[in-house]
Design an enzyme around this catalytic site. Structure first.
Site, mmCIF file in Angstrom:
data_model
loop_
_atom_site.group_PDB
_atom_site.id
_atom_site.type_symbol
_atom_site.label_atom_id
_atom_site.label_comp_id
_atom_site.label_asym_id
_atom_site.label_seq_id
_atom_site.Cartn_x
_atom_site.Cartn_y
_atom_site.Cartn_z
ATOM 1 N N GLY A 218 0.843 -1.197 0.000
ATOM 2 C CA GLY A 218 0.000 0.000 0.000
ATOM 3 C C GLY A 218 0.878 1.247 0.000
ATOM 4 N N THR A 219 0.446 2.265 0.744
ATOM 5 C CA THR A 219 1.128 3.576 0.857
ATOM 6 C C THR A 219 1.719 4.014 -0.480
ATOM 7 O OG1 THR A 219 2.902 2.318 1.976
ATOM 8 C CG2 THR A 219 1.492 3.693 3.346
ATOM 9 N N LYS A 220 3.046 4.086 -0.604
ATOM 10 C CA LYS A 220 3.596 4.681 -1.830
ATOM 11 C C LYS A 220 3.266 3.849 -3.074
ATOM 12 C CE LYS A 220 8.268 2.928 -1.634
ATOM 13 N NZ LYS A 220 9.606 3.407 -1.884
ATOM 14 N N TYR B 16 -5.761 -0.654 -2.811
ATOM 15 C CA TYR B 16 -4.396 -0.344 -3.270
ATOM 16 C C TYR B 16 -4.251 -0.587 -4.777
ATOM 17 C CZ TYR B 16 -3.111 -0.989 1.709
ATOM 18 O OH TYR B 16 -3.030 -0.928 3.080
ATOM 19 N N HIS C 87 -11.244 -2.940 5.715
ATOM 20 C CA HIS C 87 -10.144 -1.969 5.708
ATOM 21 C C HIS C 87 -10.364 -0.802 6.691
ATOM 22 C CE1 HIS C 87 -6.754 -0.482 2.834
ATOM 23 N NE2 HIS C 87 -6.559 -0.004 4.032
ATOM 24 N N SER D 237 -9.406 -3.409 10.252
ATOM 25 C CA SER D 237 -8.299 -2.458 10.229
ATOM 26 C C SER D 237 -8.842 -1.077 10.586
ATOM 27 C CB SER D 237 -7.684 -2.443 8.825
ATOM 28 O OG SER D 237 -6.673 -1.472 8.740
#
Ligand SMILES: NC(=O)C1=CN([C@@H]2O[C@H](COP(=O)(O)OP(=O)(O)OC[C@H]3O[C@@H](n4cnc5c(N)ncnc54)[C@H](OP(=O)(O)O)[C@@H]3O)[C@@H](O)[C@H]2O)C=CC1
Ligand SMILES: O=C1Nc2ccccc2C1=O
EC number: 1.1.1.358
Length: 318
Positions: free
Chosen positions: A26-28, A69, A136, A171
């Site tokens: 995920g993230t970047k 994602y 999520h 989450s």
């Protein structure tokens, strides 16, 4: 090279052993996938696949992905490309229930709920099951997915009964949302994946989860040493982390990962850098002395910082 032996946590209901560090897609990687024209849920990005292959080659056996994602397809490709036996891997996926971020609504990719989401996810992941499937976030509105948390949890349980996932969890859930599930569930959540690091120690929810045998996974564990993320003028951990990294002769990132792990939380981290990927596992090789552990904890508690979903999750706090 002999495979790296990674410690595990044991999940309460199934007894499954989950590798004690996870590699995030995920993230970047999520931002790259979402912001590059032409890429999408069904359209792969070979660069991300290569990062994940490198992570598997480095020794990661626990991969973290999510519908939102758009990286399920790369995880599926990477597992295939790495040649690793599927039975040696732990894959976590998440249902995208939809989001309201910065005043904008992002409807769920699977508004009918987690059942539809994982059915589609397994095709992209090229597997017949995942080890763990999560809701999520606790963001249930008419505009996002239009089902209730109780209905969603029933579908999660059905996914277990049909053996499409071995374990289920959540989450970004706080106590009030966990209680809604605990009131109606046949199977309790096994995991709550939340932001967790020295500047966000989340004691009430961590304590609650411990009492209910729900494992905490901590995402963004490196936040205190990421200047692009933690950009406050006051960073009281900086000198302490520098001093203790020297004392233990480790990279500062390893001190932070070790602190998370030693507090009983499973860190979910990521890096596109193969050397950093390979070095990650060194945090299993040393122990922070109790007085240093407590010092990090108390200095960390002097600042409160949430880098993800602050607008949604900081309501009524501090
Ligand atoms: N459930 C949820 O709502 C959320 C889940 N997550 C999950 O957690 C994963 C990890 O989250 P993330 O915030 O990225 O976690 P981290 O705190 O591990 O940060 C990762 C970043 O730190 C950099 N980094 C890695 N090693 C070092 C090092 N030794 N020194 C300095 N910087 C370093 C990496 O850059 P480089 O590549 O250059 O090494 C990368 O950009 C996500 O990919 C996702 O799977 C994350 C957010 C929310
Ligand atoms: O990786 C993630 N980055 C995020 C940013 C906002 C909300 C959720 C997430 C993730 O899961």
């Amino acid at each position: 090279m002999a495979p790296i032996k990674i410690p595990t946590f044991t999940l309460a209901r199934t007894g499954d052993k989950i590798p004690a560090v996870g590699f995030g897609s995920g993230t970047k990687h999520r931002i790259r996938k979402q912001s590059t024209p032409g890429l999408g849920m069904q359209v792969r990005d070979d660069e991300i696949t290569n990062v994940i292959v490198s992570a598997i080659d480095s020794g990661f056996s626990h991969l973290d992905t999510a519908e939102s994602y758009l990286t399920r397809i790369e995880v599926g490709d990477a597992v295939e490309k790495s040649g690793i036996d599927r039975s040696k891997l732990w894959i976590t996926d998440k249902w995208d229930q939809g989001w309201v971020l910065g005043g904008q609504t992002y409807p769920s990719h699977s508004p009918s709920g987690p059942y539809e989401s994982l059915k589609e996810g397994l095709k992209l992941l090229k597997t017949d099951h995942v080890e763990l499937f999560l809701i999520h976030g606790p963001f249930f509105t008419k505009e996002t997915s239009n089902i209730t948390i109780e209905e969603a949890w029933k579908q999660m349980e059905q996914l277990v009964d049909e053996k499409l996932t071995r374990n289920i969890g959540v989450s970004n859930f706080d106590i009030e949302w966990l209680e809604k599930i605990l009131k109606v569930c046949k199977y309790k959540p096994q995991v709550n994946q939340i932001e967790y690091h020295l500047y966000l120690q989340q004691e009430p929810v961590v304590e609650f989860c411990r009492k209910h045998e729900i494992l905490i996974e901590g995402y963004s564990p490196l936040t205190p040493i990421r200047p692009e993320k933690f950009s406050k003028d006051v960073n009281p951990l900086k000198p302490v982390v520098e001093e203790l990294s020297k004392k233990y002769n480790v990279d500062p990132s390893l001190l932070l990962l070790r602190w998370v792990y030693q507090s009983g939380v499973l860190p979910i981290t990521t890096s596109s850098n193969p050397e950093r990927q390979r070095n990650t596992f060194k945090f299993f090789d040393f122990k922070i002395d109790p007085e240093d552990f407590d010092r990090l904890k108390s200095v960390g508690q002097s600042v409160h910082f949430r880098g993800n979903l602050a607008e949604q999750l900081e309501k009524n706090k501090n």
